[in-house]
Design a protein around this motif. Structure first.
Motif, PDB file in Angstrom:
ATOM      1  N   ASP A  12       1.008  -1.157  -0.104  1.00  0.00           N
ATOM      2  CA  ASP A  12      -0.017   0.106   0.081  1.00  0.00           C
ATOM      3  C   ASP A  12       0.921   1.278  -0.197  1.00  0.00           C
ATOM      4  N   ARG A  14       1.726   5.428   0.249  1.00  0.00           N
ATOM      5  CA  ARG A  14       1.090   6.383   1.139  1.00  0.00           C
ATOM      6  C   ARG A  14      -0.128   6.930   0.392  1.00  0.00           C
ATOM      7  N   GLY A  17      -4.874   2.425   0.274  1.00  0.00           N
ATOM      8  CA  GLY A  17      -5.114   1.505   0.955  1.00  0.00           C
ATOM      9  C   GLY A  17      -5.272   1.703   2.492  1.00  0.00           C
ATOM     10  N   GLU A  18      -4.372   0.902   3.141  1.00  0.00           N
ATOM     11  CA  GLU A  18      -4.599   1.147   4.617  1.00  0.00           C
ATOM     12  C   GLU A  18      -3.696   2.353   5.221  1.00  0.00           C
ATOM     13  N   ARG A  19      -3.144   2.956   4.112  1.00  0.00           N
ATOM     14  CA  ARG A  19      -2.291   4.178   4.672  1.00  0.00           C
ATOM     15  C   ARG A  19      -3.143   5.429   4.194  1.00  0.00           C
ATOM     16  N   LEU A  20      -4.105   5.303   4.002  1.00  0.00           N
ATOM     17  CA  LEU A  20      -4.916   6.678   3.892  1.00  0.00           C
ATOM     18  C   LEU A  20      -5.003   7.377   4.911  1.00  0.00           C
ATOM     19  N   ASP A  21      -4.914   8.809   4.762  1.00  0.00           N
ATOM     20  CA  ASP A  21      -5.147   9.610   5.915  1.00  0.00           C
ATOM     21  C   ASP A  21      -6.251   9.752   6.487  1.00  0.00           C
ATOM     22  N   ARG A  22      -6.735  10.128   7.524  1.00  0.00           N
ATOM     23  CA  ARG A  22      -7.936  10.407   8.261  1.00  0.00           C
ATOM     24  C   ARG A  22      -9.071  11.421   7.432  1.00  0.00           C
ATOM     25  N   ASP A  23     -10.086  10.793   7.377  1.00  0.00           N
ATOM     26  CA  ASP A  23     -11.158  11.450   6.498  1.00  0.00           C
ATOM     27  C   ASP A  23     -11.275  13.083   7.049  1.00  0.00           C
TER      28      ASP A  23
END
Length: 207
Positions: A12, A14, A17-23
């Motif tokens: 993943d 940056r 995937g699991e490295r998305l920043d907070r919404d």
């Protein structure tokens, strides 16, 4: 790829995937999370693309450390932003012996919107590239190693005509260094997607 007996790592990147920043920080209406991350990292002196390239090189380090991996036969394949990462990692790290760039090769003319479009984001931005060349010039650093470029006829993200123009530029680079046979075009009938079987066959042959 694993089913075809490749030892496979699928990271993943940056902002994905699991490295998305907070919404609540990056995913406001009309705000591109990759752009937000690029600006935020810039405050600390980092470039987002370079961090992702470094992550990719650490993946190569790990693969090389595995006893079941032949470190002389490392390849890279990716679609869209995966194609971006395939291009830059393969250009900058000669441990990659064969690359498959899928639905990414394009021109900065298209990225900057000079044809009525603007197709770029903070994850793909390379500072100063326009002053030195174009995206195909980055891909040209893969030469003389093996490279396949996949272009979808109905891709609406990296459009066919622009991608073919970029491939023509890349073809001149491979021809100039006497390795035209190391460059392959897979111009397939499809959208913004990977044309998997030809890519796998290419890597099987070249690695």
């Amino acid at each position: 790829m694993a089913k075809r007996e490749f030892i496979t790592m699928a990271p993943d990147w940056r902002c994905f995937g699991e490295r998305l920043d907070r919404d609540e920080w990056a995913r406001r209406p009309g705000r591109d999370g990759c752009d937000a991350a690029y600006f935020a990292l810039g405050y600390f002196g980092y470039q987002l693309l370079q961090l992702n390239i470094s992550d990719g090189q650490r993946c190569l380090d790990y693969l090389q450390s595995r006893p079941e991996v032949d470190s002389s036969r490392l390849g890279c394949m990716g679609c869209s932003f995966g194609g971006t990462m395939t291009t830059y990692i393969s250009a900058f790290d000669r441990r990659v012996k064969a690359a498959v760039i899928v639905c990414y090769l394009s021109t900065l003319t298209d990225a900057l919107g000079d044809r009525g479009r603007a197709n770029t984001c903070g994850s793909q931005f390379m500072f100063g590239l326009r002053a030195a060349g174009d995206i195909a010039d980055v891909a040209g650093l893969i030469a003389p190693r093996s490279c396949m470029v996949q272009i979808g006829s109905d891709d609406r993200c990296f459009i066919e005509s622009d991608a073919l123009e970029a491939f023509e530029h890349l073809e001149k680079i491979y021809t100039a260094c006497g390795e035209r046979d190391q460059l392959v075009l897979d111009h397939f009938q499809g959208e913004h997607e990977i044309n998997l079987d030809p890519g796998i066959v290419f890597l099987e042959e070249r690695l």
